[in-house]
Motif scaffolding. Structure first.
Motif, PDB file in Angstrom:
ATOM      1  N   GLY A  75       0.793  -1.224   0.000  1.00  0.00           N
ATOM      2  CA  GLY A  75       0.000   0.000   0.000  1.00  0.00           C
ATOM      3  C   GLY A  75       0.818   1.264   0.000  1.00  0.00           C
ATOM      4  O   GLY A  75       0.294   2.343   0.307  1.00  0.00           O
ATOM      5  N   GLY A  76       2.088   1.162  -0.360  1.00  0.00           N
ATOM      6  CA  GLY A  76       2.962   2.330  -0.401  1.00  0.00           C
ATOM      7  C   GLY A  76       3.263   2.751  -1.822  1.00  0.00           C
ATOM      8  O   GLY A  76       2.649   2.281  -2.776  1.00  0.00           O
ATOM      9  N   MET A  77       4.213   3.644  -1.959  1.00  0.00           N
ATOM     10  CA  MET A  77       4.667   4.075  -3.273  1.00  0.00           C
ATOM     11  C   MET A  77       6.108   4.546  -3.163  1.00  0.00           C
ATOM     12  O   MET A  77       6.575   4.921  -2.082  1.00  0.00           O
ATOM     13  CB  MET A  77       3.786   5.188  -3.841  1.00  0.00           C
ATOM     14  N   ASN A  78       6.809   4.510  -4.280  1.00  0.00           N
ATOM     15  CA  ASN A  78       8.204   4.938  -4.319  1.00  0.00           C
ATOM     16  C   ASN A  78       8.393   5.887  -5.484  1.00  0.00           C
ATOM     17  O   ASN A  78       8.600   5.473  -6.617  1.00  0.00           O
ATOM     18  CB  ASN A  78       9.132   3.725  -4.442  1.00  0.00           C
ATOM     19  N   LEU A  79       8.307   7.177  -5.193  1.00  0.00           N
ATOM     20  CA  LEU A  79       8.476   8.184  -6.229  1.00  0.00           C
ATOM     21  C   LEU A  79       9.941   8.381  -6.603  1.00  0.00           C
ATOM     22  O   LEU A  79      10.245   9.088  -7.567  1.00  0.00           O
ATOM     23  CB  LEU A  79       7.890   9.522  -5.773  1.00  0.00           C
ATOM     24  N   SER A  80      10.847   7.752  -5.862  1.00  0.00           N
ATOM     25  CA  SER A  80      12.278   7.914  -6.121  1.00  0.00           C
ATOM     26  C   SER A  80      12.856   6.812  -6.999  1.00  0.00           C
ATOM     27  O   SER A  80      14.073   6.697  -7.124  1.00  0.00           O
ATOM     28  CB  SER A  80      13.051   7.962  -4.792  1.00  0.00           C
ATOM     29  N   VAL A  81      11.982   5.988  -7.598  1.00  0.00           N
ATOM     30  CA  VAL A  81      12.464   4.882  -8.436  1.00  0.00           C
ATOM     31  C   VAL A  81      13.390   5.386  -9.529  1.00  0.00           C
ATOM     32  O   VAL A  81      14.483   4.861  -9.736  1.00  0.00           O
ATOM     33  CB  VAL A  81      11.270   4.118  -9.047  1.00  0.00           C
ATOM     34  N   GLY A  82      12.969   6.415 -10.258  1.00  0.00           N
ATOM     35  CA  GLY A  82      13.774   6.939 -11.344  1.00  0.00           C
ATOM     36  C   GLY A  82      15.067   7.573 -10.865  1.00  0.00           C
ATOM     37  O   GLY A  82      16.126   7.413 -11.489  1.00  0.00           O
ATOM     38  N   ALA A  83      14.996   8.303  -9.750  1.00  0.00           N
ATOM     39  CA  ALA A  83      16.192   8.954  -9.218  1.00  0.00           C
ATOM     40  C   ALA A  83      17.212   7.934  -8.731  1.00  0.00           C
ATOM     41  O   ALA A  83      18.420   8.107  -8.925  1.00  0.00           O
ATOM     42  CB  ALA A  83      15.803   9.900  -8.076  1.00  0.00           C
ATOM     43  N   VAL A  84      16.732   6.867  -8.086  1.00  0.00           N
ATOM     44  CA  VAL A  84      17.635   5.796  -7.675  1.00  0.00           C
ATOM     45  C   VAL A  84      18.257   5.129  -8.898  1.00  0.00           C
ATOM     46  O   VAL A  84      19.445   4.790  -8.915  1.00  0.00           O
ATOM     47  CB  VAL A  84      16.895   4.755  -6.817  1.00  0.00           C
ATOM     48  N   GLY A  85      17.458   4.965  -9.951  1.00  0.00           N
ATOM     49  CA  GLY A  85      17.980   4.420 -11.195  1.00  0.00           C
ATOM     50  C   GLY A  85      19.080   5.298 -11.768  1.00  0.00           C
ATOM     51  O   GLY A  85      20.121   4.795 -12.232  1.00  0.00           O
ATOM     52  N   ARG A 129       7.053   8.479  10.563  1.00  0.00           N
ATOM     53  CA  ARG A 129       5.612   8.268  10.428  1.00  0.00           C
ATOM     54  C   ARG A 129       4.969   9.242   9.445  1.00  0.00           C
ATOM     55  O   ARG A 129       3.855   9.738   9.657  1.00  0.00           O
ATOM     56  CB  ARG A 129       4.921   8.376  11.797  1.00  0.00           C
ATOM     57  N   LEU A 130       5.711   9.499   8.367  1.00  0.00           N
ATOM     58  CA  LEU A 130       5.173  10.333   7.303  1.00  0.00           C
ATOM     59  C   LEU A 130       4.755   9.466   6.133  1.00  0.00           C
ATOM     60  O   LEU A 130       5.195   8.329   5.998  1.00  0.00           O
ATOM     61  CB  LEU A 130       6.231  11.357   6.845  1.00  0.00           C
ATOM     62  N   ALA A 131       3.901   9.994   5.290  1.00  0.00           N
ATOM     63  CA  ALA A 131       3.413   9.233   4.146  1.00  0.00           C
ATOM     64  C   ALA A 131       4.565   8.923   3.197  1.00  0.00           C
ATOM     65  O   ALA A 131       5.460   9.755   2.998  1.00  0.00           O
ATOM     66  CB  ALA A 131       2.332  10.022   3.416  1.00  0.00           C
ATOM     67  N   PRO A 132       4.575   7.725   2.611  1.00  0.00           N
ATOM     68  CA  PRO A 132       5.620   7.377   1.638  1.00  0.00           C
ATOM     69  C   PRO A 132       5.716   8.382   0.498  1.00  0.00           C
ATOM     70  O   PRO A 132       6.800   8.605  -0.037  1.00  0.00           O
ATOM     71  CB  PRO A 132       5.169   6.003   1.127  1.00  0.00           C
ATOM     72  N   PHE A 133       4.581   8.986   0.146  1.00  0.00           N
ATOM     73  CA  PHE A 133       4.588  10.002  -0.920  1.00  0.00           C
ATOM     74  C   PHE A 133       5.547  11.138  -0.572  1.00  0.00           C
ATOM     75  O   PHE A 133       6.357  11.569  -1.402  1.00  0.00           O
ATOM     76  CB  PHE A 133       3.172  10.539  -1.130  1.00  0.00           C
ATOM     77  N   VAL A 134       5.478  11.625   0.656  1.00  0.00           N
ATOM     78  CA  VAL A 134       6.293  12.766   1.081  1.00  0.00           C
ATOM     79  C   VAL A 134       7.765  12.382   1.147  1.00  0.00           C
ATOM     80  O   VAL A 134       8.641  13.089   0.620  1.00  0.00           O
ATOM     81  CB  VAL A 134       5.814  13.291   2.449  1.00  0.00           C
ATOM     82  N   ILE A 135       8.043  11.239   1.780  1.00  0.00           N
ATOM     83  CA  ILE A 135       9.434  10.807   1.966  1.00  0.00           C
ATOM     84  C   ILE A 135      10.099  10.529   0.622  1.00  0.00           C
ATOM     85  O   ILE A 135      11.199  11.029   0.341  1.00  0.00           O
ATOM     86  CB  ILE A 135       9.491   9.552   2.854  1.00  0.00           C
ATOM     87  N   THR A 136       9.454   9.727  -0.199  1.00  0.00           N
ATOM     88  CA  THR A 136      10.091   9.342  -1.465  1.00  0.00           C
ATOM     89  C   THR A 136      10.167  10.509  -2.451  1.00  0.00           C
ATOM     90  O   THR A 136      11.066  10.553  -3.293  1.00  0.00           O
ATOM     91  CB  THR A 136       9.352   8.153  -2.109  1.00  0.00           C
ATOM     92  N   LEU A 137       9.228  11.464  -2.347  1.00  0.00           N
ATOM     93  CA  LEU A 137       9.313  12.661  -3.185  1.00  0.00           C
ATOM     94  C   LEU A 137      10.545  13.481  -2.805  1.00  0.00           C
ATOM     95  O   LEU A 137      11.289  13.954  -3.683  1.00  0.00           O
ATOM     96  CB  LEU A 137       8.046  13.504  -3.039  1.00  0.00           C
ATOM     97  N   ALA A 138      10.759  13.650  -1.500  1.00  0.00           N
ATOM     98  CA  ALA A 138      11.933  14.392  -1.028  1.00  0.00           C
ATOM     99  C   ALA A 138      13.225  13.675  -1.408  1.00  0.00           C
ATOM    100  O   ALA A 138      14.182  14.295  -1.901  1.00  0.00           O
ATOM    101  CB  ALA A 138      11.858  14.579   0.488  1.00  0.00           C
ATOM    102  N   MET A 139      13.251  12.336  -1.219  1.00  0.00           N
ATOM    103  CA  MET A 139      14.458  11.580  -1.525  1.00  0.00           C
ATOM    104  C   MET A 139      14.707  11.503  -3.026  1.00  0.00           C
ATOM    105  O   MET A 139      15.849  11.303  -3.459  1.00  0.00           O
ATOM    106  CB  MET A 139      14.354  10.175  -0.931  1.00  0.00           C
ATOM    107  N   GLN A 140      13.664  11.667  -3.815  1.00  0.00           N
ATOM    108  CA  GLN A 140      13.845  11.719  -5.262  1.00  0.00           C
ATOM    109  C   GLN A 140      14.786  12.865  -5.637  1.00  0.00           C
ATOM    110  O   GLN A 140      15.714  12.691  -6.434  1.00  0.00           O
ATOM    111  CB  GLN A 140      12.496  11.903  -5.953  1.00  0.00           C
ATOM    112  N   PHE A 141      14.554  14.026  -5.041  1.00  0.00           N
ATOM    113  CA  PHE A 141      15.421  15.174  -5.316  1.00  0.00           C
ATOM    114  C   PHE A 141      16.826  14.940  -4.768  1.00  0.00           C
ATOM    115  O   PHE A 141      17.814  15.341  -5.389  1.00  0.00           O
ATOM    116  CB  PHE A 141      14.812  16.442  -4.711  1.00  0.00           C
ATOM    117  N   VAL A 142      16.915  14.287  -3.613  1.00  0.00           N
ATOM    118  CA  VAL A 142      18.229  14.022  -3.011  1.00  0.00           C
ATOM    119  C   VAL A 142      19.053  13.116  -3.909  1.00  0.00           C
ATOM    120  O   VAL A 142      20.206  13.433  -4.251  1.00  0.00           O
ATOM    121  CB  VAL A 142      18.066  13.388  -1.615  1.00  0.00           C
TER     122      VAL A 142
END
Length: 330
Positions: A75-85, A129-142
């Motif tokens: 039930g999560g998401m990973n918006l940083s998939v492309g950035a990790v790639g 305890r933040l939504a995966p959307f927020v965390i992975t969006l931030a880490m995408q930029f990182v």
């Protein structure tokens, strides 16, 4: 005569009904329909050359989508998939070109880098305890910033022979496609026959109930995020092997592709389910649509509009099928 006809009808209806209530039925039907359409309206769709290229692209999208799948099932998401790639592509190229390391060392180091990125994502999600959307969006930029900072936007050359994997053949198809089939089989075994897989599906289905049953949901979340980015690292290396160059722009569209395959394949982004057939067909559908639009001379600048419309149609059809299937069962 009438008796025989009635028997045939009664035997056919349950089979069709059993197929319809499966979450992968929409994806399978769409996959077959697209093959028929593109084979009729294009001359070279079923040519050996095009099928080989299709198999490589299906595998590439499949590994990218597998990275999203590992968090979608909880039930999560990973918006940083492309950035990790992108970051793992840069690491792969840096190790080969600047440090001169052999492929046998570059591969595990790159995968470990991806796993670390995913572990960081998972720890931040469970601790803050933040939504995966927020965390992975931030880490995408990182991660994207680190990749750009290391490479300064320049591509790296890869070792001789590294491209053989992305361009080689195996049993009449591409080696990448054979690896994708192996990945799908591994996912089937994991989610169907292992305790870890069942725990993952339980957390995705109802996290509160999973916690009450003794499942360590936070640990599952961290592991799934680590595996997600680990698969993104594998996808990055396969993409690099296919293109023959390690570019920091790798992964620019991966977030779209990863969600598209899962959504088209009938995998609920709310978590709790996995269908291997739907996942496989989702990768095939996305690939055939892009390839077919090119062969039909559709303006490439409208490609994303078509992809977005297809995702919306796929999700809508699956939602309708699910509601009808529930009524048929009850």
């Amino acid at each position: 005569m009438n008796t025989g006809a009635s028997k045939n009808s009664t035997t056919k209806v349950p089979i069709l009904k059993r197929f319809f209530i499966q979450s992968y039925s929409s994806a399978v039907s769409a996959c077959v329909l697209l093959v028929l359409i593109f084979s009729i309206f294009t001359d070279s769709f079923l040519s050996s050359y095009n099928l080989f290229n299709l198999s490589r692209t299906v595998a590439s999208y499949g590994f990218i989508a597998a990275a999203q799948l590992m968090v979608a099932v909880i039930g999560g998401m990973n918006l940083s998939v492309g950035a990790v790639g992108a970051l793992c592509t840069v690491i792969c190229g840096l190790l080969m070109q600047n440090l001169g390391l052999p492929t046998i060392l570059v591969v595990p180091i790159t995968v470990i880098a991806g796993l670390i990125c995913g572990w960081v994502n998972g720890v931040l999600i469970t601790r803050l305890r933040l939504a995966p959307f927020v965390i992975t969006l931030a880490m995408q930029f990182v991660y994207d910033g680190i990749a750009t900072g290391i490479s300064h936007g320049y591509s790296y050359t890869v070792n001789e022979g590294f491209s053989d994997l992305g361009r080689g053949r195996f049993l009449g198809t591409s080696q990448l496609f054979a690896l994708f089939v192996l990945l799908v089989l591994i996912l089937v075994v994991v989610f169907r026959y292992t305790l870890f897989g069942r725990n993952v599906l339980a957390v995705g289905g109802n996290e509160s109930a999973a916690r009450l049953s003794g499942i360590k949901a936070d640990r599952i979340t961290i592991l799934c995020n680590a595996l997600s980015c680990g698969l993104a690292a594998v996808a990055a290396m396969l993409w690099t092997s296919r293109t023959g160059s390690a570019s920091p722009t790798t992964g620019a569209d991966w977030m779209l592709y990863s969600f598209a395959v899962c959504a088209i394949g009938g995998i609920s982004l709310n978590g709790g389910n996995f269908t291997a057939i739907g996942f496989f067909c989702g990768a095939c559908i996305l690939t055939m649509v892009r390839n077919g639009l090119t062969m039909l001379n559709v303006d490439i600048y409208f490609e994303k509009a078509f992809l977005g419309a297809i995702i919306l149609i796929a999700v809508s059809v699956e939602s309708l099928r699910s509601r009808v299937a529930k009524r048929m069962i009850t």
